[in-house]
Design a protein around this motif. Structure first.
Motif, PDB file in Angstrom:
ATOM      1  N   ASP A  21       0.953  -1.293   0.157  1.00 29.17           N
ATOM      2  CA  ASP A  21       0.053  -0.058   0.023  1.00 29.17           C
ATOM      3  C   ASP A  21       0.900   1.269   0.060  1.00 29.17           C
ATOM      4  N   VAL A  55       1.707   5.378   0.428  1.00 31.39           N
ATOM      5  CA  VAL A  55       1.099   6.089   1.189  1.00 31.39           C
ATOM      6  C   VAL A  55       1.805   7.586   1.121  1.00 31.39           C
ATOM      7  N   PHE A  56       2.638   7.429  -0.029  1.00 28.57           N
ATOM      8  CA  PHE A  56       3.303   8.969  -0.137  1.00 28.57           C
ATOM      9  C   PHE A  56       3.881   8.837  -1.785  1.00 28.57           C
ATOM     10  N   ASP A  85       6.370  11.230  -4.276  1.00 27.23           N
ATOM     11  CA  ASP A  85       7.017  12.478  -4.623  1.00 27.23           C
ATOM     12  C   ASP A  85       7.582  12.645  -5.966  1.00 27.23           C
ATOM     13  N   GLU A 125       6.842   5.609  -0.951  1.00 32.39           N
ATOM     14  CA  GLU A 125       6.682   5.307   0.172  1.00 32.39           C
ATOM     15  C   GLU A 125       5.557   4.394   0.589  1.00 32.39           C
ATOM     16  N   SER A 126       5.807   3.250   1.158  1.00 35.33           N
ATOM     17  CA  SER A 126       4.764   2.496   1.673  1.00 35.33           C
ATOM     18  C   SER A 126       4.906   2.595   3.219  1.00 35.33           C
ATOM     19  N   PRO A 158      -2.041   8.358  -3.262  1.00 41.25           N
ATOM     20  CA  PRO A 158      -1.156   7.292  -3.594  1.00 41.25           C
ATOM     21  C   PRO A 158      -1.603   5.995  -4.151  1.00 41.25           C
ATOM     22  N   MET A 167      -1.240  -2.611   5.589  1.00 40.96           N
ATOM     23  CA  MET A 167      -2.191  -1.604   6.137  1.00 40.96           C
ATOM     24  C   MET A 167      -3.410  -2.283   6.520  1.00 40.96           C
ATOM     25  N   ARG A 216       2.675  14.275   4.653  1.00 39.15           N
ATOM     26  CA  ARG A 216       2.569  12.721   4.487  1.00 39.15           C
ATOM     27  C   ARG A 216       3.921  12.043   4.242  1.00 39.15           C
ATOM     28  N   ALA A 217       4.960  12.724   4.070  1.00 34.35           N
ATOM     29  CA  ALA A 217       6.220  11.843   3.594  1.00 34.35           C
ATOM     30  C   ALA A 217       6.840  11.271   5.151  1.00 34.35           C
ATOM     31  N   PRO A 218       6.993  10.160   5.246  1.00 33.61           N
ATOM     32  CA  PRO A 218       7.510   9.307   6.502  1.00 33.61           C
ATOM     33  C   PRO A 218       9.143   9.900   6.653  1.00 33.61           C
ATOM     34  N   ARG A 222      12.226   8.221   8.247  1.00 30.20           N
ATOM     35  CA  ARG A 222      12.519   6.908   8.646  1.00 30.20           C
ATOM     36  C   ARG A 222      13.906   6.893   9.583  1.00 30.20           C
ATOM     37  N   PHE A 239       4.715   5.064   8.171  1.00 29.10           N
ATOM     38  CA  PHE A 239       3.618   5.784   8.194  1.00 29.10           C
ATOM     39  C   PHE A 239       2.373   4.951   8.885  1.00 29.10           C
ATOM     40  N   ASN A 283      -3.106   7.897   9.714  1.00 29.81           N
ATOM     41  CA  ASN A 283      -3.188   8.426   8.338  1.00 29.81           C
ATOM     42  C   ASN A 283      -2.232   9.473   7.953  1.00 29.81           C
ATOM     43  N   ARG A 322      16.221  12.814   2.327  1.00 30.72           N
ATOM     44  CA  ARG A 322      16.632  12.922   0.983  1.00 30.72           C
ATOM     45  C   ARG A 322      17.108  14.291   0.905  1.00 30.72           C
TER      46      ARG A 322
END
Lengths: 123, 381
Positions: free
Chosen positions: A34, A36-37, A39, A57-58, A84, B53, B307-309, B311, B332, B337, B361
């Motif tokens: 799944d 989730v993001f 870019d 990204e999952s 996404p 998920m 929304r960007a994780p 890590r 995430f 959510n 990044r």
């Protein structure tokens, strides 16, 4: 007439003249799980083949998406940034990533569908 | 598509895919369509067909069954076993009542954390549950410290199942009605489907639930019976990791290790009240100094904006761009959510709401220190 080619990084490229539309394969979306993001690259950016130009990204991992051919970014699919999961649901259609213009790459340097299927068999 | 960075889960994975050990539920995982990955020397299910998920959300909504048979199980038997354990951990083991379980830590002489573990008092013996990646080390470390009267007996012939979620008690009560009355961190011995099992009301998800130790040969029958209940679906290591991170629980090797102390990790509560009088456990002096004067850094929750994780491995920066810490786990959050993470920051930056940036990044991603757990615990109280 457009023809679809594939890379060993599990991306698809729909080549139509000097335009290339890029996305990830069903195998790739399944392997990622799944999403989730997403870019996406800045429109107008010039990319060389192999450049990192998007990230997905999952829940548990991030993966790079590469430019399969050289060109400049003419359009990106904002719909997959908003949702996404569209990439999981329709990777070869509504879930496309970006469109490159000014593409001069030789399609025969990339795998056709039969070659990609054979490649998947080796994994 | 190429993995940028292996997630926390896979850090402990051995490179060699050959010679992976298999749990007693290996065949069941494969029949259920699991994606198997190497983890701590075992072939383990990362996820099943539903995906991380859905497995995660199902655990929060109903009940999930996890195979955690890779974890190390061992009994400690003999005269003065509790006193022997207290020479290795900061927890109050002498005060651990029969049929109760406690979370504690193995510490080293510098105050670093060698492992985190659960210790259950079974009356005639203690049952220890340790991390898969640490069990060889732990068992050697513990055995070497025991007096002649105490014996450590590993149980590689036992499986461990975790049934987690708000429906877990209702489901398990169908096999043994008495288990619904087990208190949080209570332990019982019961016959499940005719097999002797040790059942603890605990887990690693923040939900109510149970961890069930059974002989290996009975594991598949028990797992199949639990999965046949309408509320229960299988969940893999992927969901296990995102669930524990939402619950603010540490993963050994990521959030805690020999370079972190119980005080820095926010695990000072595991040091028993009586133990704080004598500080007579490995690293006691160093841990006491941090307890008394405050540690230089602290484990905190982190909420990235957007929304960007962010890590594990991402640097944490202050407003001037100076590095003040780093993320040790990030994912995430399916429940929220939104991305969540935990990591260490210099103590001045630990107050809730402190604005930071995570370097993702090469770009600073705005985030803030946030309270944990990210999702409230729903243990039986």
């Amino acid at each position: 007439m457009p023809e679809t080619r594939y890379t060993k990084d599990h991306e698809w490229v729909r080549l139509d003249g000097t335009t290339a539309t890029v996305g990830i394969t069903d195998y790739a979306q399944q392997a990622l799980g799944d999403l989730v993001f997403v870019d996406l690259p800045e429109p107008g950016r010039t990319v060389a083949a192999g450049d990192t130009c998007a990230v997905v990204e999952s829940v548990k991992a991030a993966s790079d998406i590469f430019a399969p051919v050289a060109g400049h970014v003419a359009a990106v699919n904002a719909a997959i940034v908003d949702d996404p999961s569209l990439v999981n649901r329709d990777p070869a259609g509504e879930g496309w990533f970006f469109r490159l213009e000014g593409v001069t790459a030789d399609p025969s340097a990339l795998m056709d569908e039969a070659a990609y299927k054979a490649f998947l068999e080796t994994l | 598509m190429t993995d940028r960075r292996e997630a926390t889960l896979e850090r402990a994975v051995t490179e060699a895919e050959t010679e992976l050990a298999r749990t007693p539920l290996d065949a069941l995982h494969r029949r259920l369509g699991a994606r198997m990955v190497p983890f701590a020397g075992y072939a383990m299910p990362l996820q099943y067909e539903a995906g991380i998920m859905a497995e995660h959300l199902h655990c929060r909504a109903e009940a999930a069954l996890f195979d955690v048979s890779h974890m190390g199980q061992a009994s400690l038997e003999g005269e003065a076993a509790a006193a022997a354990l207290e020479r290795l951990v900061p927890g109050d083991i002498l005060g651990l009542k029969p049929w109760r379980q406690r979370y504690t830590l193995l510490t080293d002489d510098a105050g670093g954390i060698l492992d985190d573990l659960m210790i259950a008092n079974l009356g005639a013996r203690f049952l220890l549950i340790v991390n898969a990646s640490r069990k060889a080390f732990d068992f050697a470390h513990i055995a070497a410290a025991l007096p002649a009267t105490v014996r450590l007996v590993p149980h590689p012939d036992h499986a461990l199942l975790a049934l987690q979620g708000p429906a877990a008690a209702r489901v398990l009560a169908r096999l043994d009605p008495g288990l619904a009355a087990l208190p949080f961190l209570g332990v019982a011995e019961a016959r499940l489907l005719g097999t002797r099992a040790i059942i603890a009301r605990s887990g690693y998800t923040g939900e109510d639930g149970f961890e069930i130790s059974v002989p290996a040969e009975a594991a598949e029958r028990l797992a199949s019976a639990l999965l046949a209940e309408p509320e229960v679906r299988p969940a893999g290591l992927g969901a296990r990791d995102s669930l524990r991170l939402e619950a603010g629980l540490c993963l050994y090797g990521a959030d805690i290790d020999t370079t972190t102390t119980p005080i820095e990790a926010g695990l000072g509560w595991t040091i028993g009240k009586r133990r704080r009088l004598a500080w007579d456990f490995p690293g006691g002096a160093a841990i006491r100094a941090q307890h008394d004067h405050g540690p230089a850094r602290l484990r905190v929750g982190i909420r990235p904006e957007g929304r960007a994780p962010a890590r594990a491995g991402a640097q944490l920066l202050d407003a001037s761009g100076a590095e003040i810490g780093g993320i040790t786990s990030g994912c995430f959050s399916p429940s929220l959510n939104a991305p969540i993470a935990m990591g260490y920051v210099a103590s001045a930056f630990a107050p809730e709401g402190t604005k930071l940036a995570a370097l993702v990044r090469g770009k600073p991603l705005p985030c803030a220190v946030a309270p944990m757990p990210f999702v409230p615990h729903r243990y039986l109280r």
